[in-house]
Design a protein around this motif. Structure first.
Motif, PDB file in Angstrom:
ATOM      1  N   ALA A 286      -5.329  14.294   1.445  1.00  0.00           N
ATOM      2  CA  ALA A 286      -4.616  13.294   0.644  1.00  0.00           C
ATOM      3  C   ALA A 286      -4.525  11.959   1.379  1.00  0.00           C
ATOM      4  CB  ALA A 286      -3.215  13.805   0.301  1.00  0.00           C
ATOM      5  N   GLN A 287      -4.229  12.007   2.678  1.00  0.00           N
ATOM      6  CA  GLN A 287      -4.027  10.753   3.410  1.00  0.00           C
ATOM      7  C   GLN A 287      -5.298   9.909   3.502  1.00  0.00           C
ATOM      8  OE1 GLN A 287      -1.465  10.696   6.826  1.00  0.00           O
ATOM      9  NE2 GLN A 287      -0.323  12.492   6.169  1.00  0.00           N
ATOM     10  N   PRO A 288      -6.447  10.462   3.932  1.00  0.00           N
ATOM     11  CA  PRO A 288      -7.652   9.626   3.929  1.00  0.00           C
ATOM     12  C   PRO A 288      -8.091   9.212   2.529  1.00  0.00           C
ATOM     13  CG  PRO A 288      -8.153  11.879   4.622  1.00  0.00           C
ATOM     14  CD  PRO A 288      -6.670  11.751   4.601  1.00  0.00           C
ATOM     15  N   ALA A 289      -7.825  10.049   1.530  1.00  0.00           N
ATOM     16  CA  ALA A 289      -8.203   9.688   0.159  1.00  0.00           C
ATOM     17  C   ALA A 289      -7.402   8.485  -0.328  1.00  0.00           C
ATOM     18  CB  ALA A 289      -7.993  10.883  -0.768  1.00  0.00           C
ATOM     19  N   ILE A 290      -6.100   8.489  -0.079  1.00  0.00           N
ATOM     20  CA  ILE A 290      -5.247   7.368  -0.497  1.00  0.00           C
ATOM     21  C   ILE A 290      -5.632   6.104   0.253  1.00  0.00           C
ATOM     22  CG2 ILE A 290      -2.865   6.502  -0.480  1.00  0.00           C
ATOM     23  CD1 ILE A 290      -2.029   9.494  -0.875  1.00  0.00           C
ATOM     24  N   LEU A 291      -5.916   6.239   1.552  1.00  0.00           N
ATOM     25  CA  LEU A 291      -6.349   5.080   2.337  1.00  0.00           C
ATOM     26  C   LEU A 291      -7.657   4.517   1.789  1.00  0.00           C
ATOM     27  CD1 LEU A 291      -6.210   4.620   6.156  1.00  0.00           C
ATOM     28  CD2 LEU A 291      -8.312   4.085   4.947  1.00  0.00           C
TER      29      LEU A 291
ATOM     30  N   PHE B 123       0.837  -1.192   0.000  1.00  0.00           N
ATOM     31  CA  PHE B 123       0.000   0.000   0.000  1.00  0.00           C
ATOM     32  C   PHE B 123       0.880   1.253   0.000  1.00  0.00           C
ATOM     33  CE2 PHE B 123      -2.333  -3.453   1.962  1.00  0.00           C
ATOM     34  CZ  PHE B 123      -3.566  -3.391   1.316  1.00  0.00           C
ATOM     35  N   PRO B 124       0.669   2.170  -0.952  1.00  0.00           N
ATOM     36  CA  PRO B 124       1.540   3.339  -1.081  1.00  0.00           C
ATOM     37  C   PRO B 124       1.221   4.428  -0.066  1.00  0.00           C
ATOM     38  CG  PRO B 124      -0.189   3.450  -2.720  1.00  0.00           C
ATOM     39  CD  PRO B 124      -0.368   2.126  -2.005  1.00  0.00           C
ATOM     40  N   GLY B 125       2.142   5.392   0.025  1.00  0.00           N
ATOM     41  CA  GLY B 125       1.981   6.506   0.945  1.00  0.00           C
ATOM     42  C   GLY B 125       1.595   7.790   0.249  1.00  0.00           C
ATOM     43  N   GLN B 126       1.704   8.884   1.003  1.00  0.00           N
ATOM     44  CA  GLN B 126       1.320  10.182   0.481  1.00  0.00           C
ATOM     45  C   GLN B 126       2.209  10.576  -0.697  1.00  0.00           C
ATOM     46  OE1 GLN B 126       0.804  13.097   3.528  1.00  0.00           O
ATOM     47  NE2 GLN B 126       0.707  14.808   2.106  1.00  0.00           N
ATOM     48  N   GLY B 127       1.606  11.275  -1.651  1.00  0.00           N
ATOM     49  CA  GLY B 127       2.311  11.673  -2.857  1.00  0.00           C
ATOM     50  C   GLY B 127       1.812  10.921  -4.075  1.00  0.00           C
ATOM     51  N   SER B 128       1.051   9.836  -3.847  1.00  0.00           N
ATOM     52  CA  SER B 128       0.531   9.046  -4.971  1.00  0.00           C
ATOM     53  C   SER B 128      -0.844   9.535  -5.422  1.00  0.00           C
ATOM     54  CB  SER B 128       0.444   7.567  -4.574  1.00  0.00           C
ATOM     55  OG  SER B 128      -0.372   7.386  -3.438  1.00  0.00           O
ATOM     56  N   GLN B 129      -1.395  10.530  -4.740  1.00  0.00           N
ATOM     57  CA  GLN B 129      -2.744  10.993  -5.071  1.00  0.00           C
ATOM     58  C   GLN B 129      -2.803  11.718  -6.419  1.00  0.00           C
ATOM     59  OE1 GLN B 129      -0.920  12.241  -2.502  1.00  0.00           O
ATOM     60  NE2 GLN B 129      -0.617  14.398  -3.026  1.00  0.00           N
ATOM     61  N   TYR B 130      -3.957  11.643  -7.076  1.00  0.00           N
ATOM     62  CA  TYR B 130      -4.210  12.411  -8.296  1.00  0.00           C
ATOM     63  C   TYR B 130      -5.715  12.544  -8.482  1.00  0.00           C
ATOM     64  CZ  TYR B 130      -5.193   7.915 -10.617  1.00  0.00           C
ATOM     65  OH  TYR B 130      -5.720   6.691 -10.970  1.00  0.00           O
ATOM     66  N   VAL B 131      -6.142  13.580  -9.165  1.00  0.00           N
ATOM     67  CA  VAL B 131      -7.567  13.800  -9.405  1.00  0.00           C
ATOM     68  C   VAL B 131      -8.093  12.712 -10.343  1.00  0.00           C
ATOM     69  CG1 VAL B 131      -9.287  15.367 -10.385  1.00  0.00           C
ATOM     70  CG2 VAL B 131      -7.408  16.287  -9.016  1.00  0.00           C
ATOM     71  N   GLY B 132      -9.172  12.071  -9.936  1.00  0.00           N
ATOM     72  CA  GLY B 132      -9.755  10.987 -10.722  1.00  0.00           C
ATOM     73  C   GLY B 132      -9.453   9.618 -10.159  1.00  0.00           C
ATOM     74  N   MET B 133      -8.606   9.546  -9.153  1.00  0.00           N
ATOM     75  CA  MET B 133      -8.229   8.233  -8.616  1.00  0.00           C
ATOM     76  C   MET B 133      -9.445   7.540  -7.993  1.00  0.00           C
ATOM     77  SD  MET B 133      -6.001   9.294  -5.260  1.00  0.00           S
ATOM     78  CE  MET B 133      -6.746   9.940  -3.760  1.00  0.00           C
ATOM     79  N   GLY B 134      -9.566   6.265  -8.290  1.00  0.00           N
ATOM     80  CA  GLY B 134     -10.656   5.466  -7.748  1.00  0.00           C
ATOM     81  C   GLY B 134     -11.975   5.569  -8.485  1.00  0.00           C
ATOM     82  N   LYS B 135     -12.073   6.432  -9.484  1.00  0.00           N
ATOM     83  CA  LYS B 135     -13.365   6.651 -10.147  1.00  0.00           C
ATOM     84  C   LYS B 135     -13.831   5.411 -10.904  1.00  0.00           C
ATOM     85  CE  LYS B 135     -15.915  10.146 -12.744  1.00  0.00           C
ATOM     86  NZ  LYS B 135     -15.857  11.482 -13.392  1.00  0.00           N
ATOM     87  N   ASP B 136     -12.917   4.728 -11.594  1.00  0.00           N
ATOM     88  CA  ASP B 136     -13.295   3.507 -12.318  1.00  0.00           C
ATOM     89  C   ASP B 136     -13.823   2.441 -11.356  1.00  0.00           C
ATOM     90  OD1 ASP B 136     -12.606   4.624 -14.707  1.00  0.00           O
ATOM     91  OD2 ASP B 136     -10.662   3.625 -14.869  1.00  0.00           O
ATOM     92  N   LEU B 137     -13.184   2.311 -10.202  1.00  0.00           N
ATOM     93  CA  LEU B 137     -13.640   1.351  -9.196  1.00  0.00           C
ATOM     94  C   LEU B 137     -15.059   1.688  -8.748  1.00  0.00           C
ATOM     95  CD1 LEU B 137     -10.517   1.096  -6.856  1.00  0.00           C
ATOM     96  CD2 LEU B 137     -11.381  -0.713  -8.332  1.00  0.00           C
ATOM     97  N   PHE B 138     -15.281   2.982  -8.489  1.00  0.00           N
ATOM     98  CA  PHE B 138     -16.582   3.467  -8.039  1.00  0.00           C
ATOM     99  C   PHE B 138     -17.678   3.084  -9.031  1.00  0.00           C
ATOM    100  CE2 PHE B 138     -19.903   6.664  -7.813  1.00  0.00           C
ATOM    101  CZ  PHE B 138     -20.096   6.865  -6.450  1.00  0.00           C
ATOM    102  N   ILE B 139     -17.369   3.190 -10.311  1.00  0.00           N
ATOM    103  CA  ILE B 139     -18.351   2.904 -11.359  1.00  0.00           C
ATOM    104  C   ILE B 139     -18.583   1.400 -11.527  1.00  0.00           C
ATOM    105  CG2 ILE B 139     -18.789   3.067 -13.845  1.00  0.00           C
ATOM    106  CD1 ILE B 139     -17.232   5.751 -13.785  1.00  0.00           C
ATOM    107  N   LYS B 140     -17.516   0.616 -11.453  1.00  0.00           N
ATOM    108  CA  LYS B 140     -17.603  -0.811 -11.786  1.00  0.00           C
ATOM    109  C   LYS B 140     -18.043  -1.702 -10.629  1.00  0.00           C
ATOM    110  CE  LYS B 140     -13.971  -0.742 -15.338  1.00  0.00           C
ATOM    111  NZ  LYS B 140     -12.622  -1.253 -15.695  1.00  0.00           N
ATOM    112  N   TYR B 141     -17.678  -1.339  -9.385  1.00  0.00           N
ATOM    113  CA  TYR B 141     -17.854  -2.269  -8.267  1.00  0.00           C
ATOM    114  C   TYR B 141     -18.678  -1.646  -7.137  1.00  0.00           C
ATOM    115  CZ  TYR B 141     -14.024  -4.640 -10.658  1.00  0.00           C
ATOM    116  OH  TYR B 141     -13.235  -5.248 -11.597  1.00  0.00           O
TER     117      TYR B 141
END
Length: 425
Positions: free
Chosen positions: A63-68, A9-27
């Motif tokens: 960023a931290q709760p979003a990445i988690l 599991f990665p740490g802070q700095g890996s965030q970007y706008v749009g992350m997780g959106k495909d998961l949200f749509i598919k699952y």
């Protein structure tokens, strides 16, 4: 031969706008996960992740709760779709908290609140100023450490320091410290042939200068109770397995001032036979850091081709598991004598996990759906919790569990979660 797998599991700095959106749509399970995060923070974190802007998303308390949340969503999808064995979990800095959460030791909502507060404390430390960080490439860690120690001993009479804060790979470390000392160290390192890249942060994370924030974070962690680990988790601070959940508060507090030992973590995985790992979180940071780790293939869930390969395991490697095993776990849990009259502990360690498995069993019986490895692990984790909470003598616990696993030929499957290790946690 069984393949040993780890989740990273990665740490802070890996965030970007749009992350997780495909998961949200598919699952649906991912959508539920993001909604849980929104509720825990009382903030529309999902909207911030999907629509930005990047400046606000990059604020450490978001960023931290979003990445988690993305890591947890990917974990739940992975377990639901793939359901294969997981031998180890580990995470880089913040990612260690994600790993502990996925391993069942920290409730997801609590973890969101914990890392939100962690982010606030780090932001407050950054506001004080006087600190900096830089990535150092193309120079060995021992030489970087020696130069940092030399600079710290002479700079302003030792009033300023610079230290190694992240050992990320064989050719990359990160240094943190006072701005003046770090600048001087950067000059010396450059003369030795290193490529030094200043990082856009204003606080020296993973260094002794974070001690005030660590004190406050320890106070925050004291508000929480941590459950037994359901999977082995390797700390990025010690590069060793957590012996029990009792260590969590202490290690996570140390993490703010101690260096991230990522090279040692990867070495531990390889020495213990891990040949495949899945990076669960935004981007492919940890996959790139592992490129020197011989004999271990890392798939990044956020990389399309890698995700397809990971999820294809559900079609070629998923086995059919016996419903009777779950029934036996429920039966043993029901028939075992209770020696614990602490009603709060009993509710948490017996009633809640038992009811969850009972509900799962009913749904499987009614739907006729195939039993997955995730179902098996949930039933086994429930049984471990019930036996421990009911204060069954250790010899009796071991005997019951050994007979159960032997009956269904599952000794090797649950081998990485030794009953002794769980019971002593």
């Amino acid at each position: 031969m069984m393949v040993k797998r780890a989740l990273l599991f990665p740490g802070q700095g890996s965030q970007y706008v749009g992350m997780g959106k495909d998961l949200f749509i598919k699952y649906p399970i991912a959508k539920e996960t993001f909604q849980e995060a929104n509720d825990a923070m009382n903030v529309d974190l999902t909207k911030l992740m999907f629509e930005g802007g990047i400046t606000e998303l990059t604020r450490t308390e978001y960023a931290q709760p979003a990445i988690l949340a993305v890591g947890m969503a990917m974990f739940r999808v992975y377990k639901e779709v793939v359901g294969t064995d997981i031998n180890y979990m580990t995470g880089h800095s913040l990612g260690e908290i994600t790993a502990l959460t996925c391993a069942g030791s920290i409730p997801f909502a609590s973890a969101i609140r914990i890392v939100h507060r962690r982010g606030e404390l780090m932001r407050e430390a950054a506001a004080i100023g006087g600190g900096a960080m830089a990535a150092v490439n193309e120079l060995g860690v021992s030489e970087v450490e020696a130069i940092c120690a030399s600079v710290s001993s002479i700079h302003k009479g030792g009033a300023e320091i610079v230290v190694v804060s992240n050992i990320n790979s064989e050719d990359q470390v990160v240094i943190s410290g006072h701005k003046g000392a770090l600048s001087e160290a950067a000059e010396r390192l450059t003369k030795r042939g290193a490529i030094v890249i200043p990082l856009q942060v204003s606080a020296p994370f993973h260094s002794p200068l974070m001690a005030p924030a660590a004190v406050q974070f320890a106070e925050e962690l004291s508000k929480y109770t941590f459950s037994p680990l359901q999977y082995p988790v390797i700390s990025s601070v010690t590069a060793k397995l957590y012996a029990s959940s009792d260590e969590i508060a202490k290690v996570l507090t140390e993490q703010l001032t101690a260096p991230v030992q990522w090279v040692a973590v990867l070495q531990y995985l390889r020495e213990n036979g891990v040949s495949e790992a899945a990076e669960l979180g935004p981007r492919t940071v940890l996959k790139k850091l592992a490129h020197h780790t011989a004999g271990m293939k890392v798939f990044a869930f956020d990389h399309g081709p890698d995700a397809e390969q990971l999820l294809s395991e559900s079609k070629v490697a998923k086995e059919e598991y016996p419903l009777d095993f779950i029934i036996q776990c429920v039966s043993i849990a029901t028939c075992t004598r209770n020696r614990n009259w602490d009603s709060e502990a009993y509710a948490k360690g017996v009633i809640t996990p038992y009811r969850n498995v009972q509900k799962m069993l009913y749904q499987l019986q009614q739907s006729g759906d195939q039993v997955t490895w995730a179902h098996m692990e949930q039933a086994y984790a429930m049984l471990l919790s019930v036996l421990k909470t009911k204060q069954v003598p250790e010899v009796e616990q071991l005997s019951r569990l050994e007979r159960l696993l032997a009956e269904y030929g599952l000794q090797e499957n649950f081998g990485q979660r030794s009953p002794i290790g769980v019971l002593n946690s």
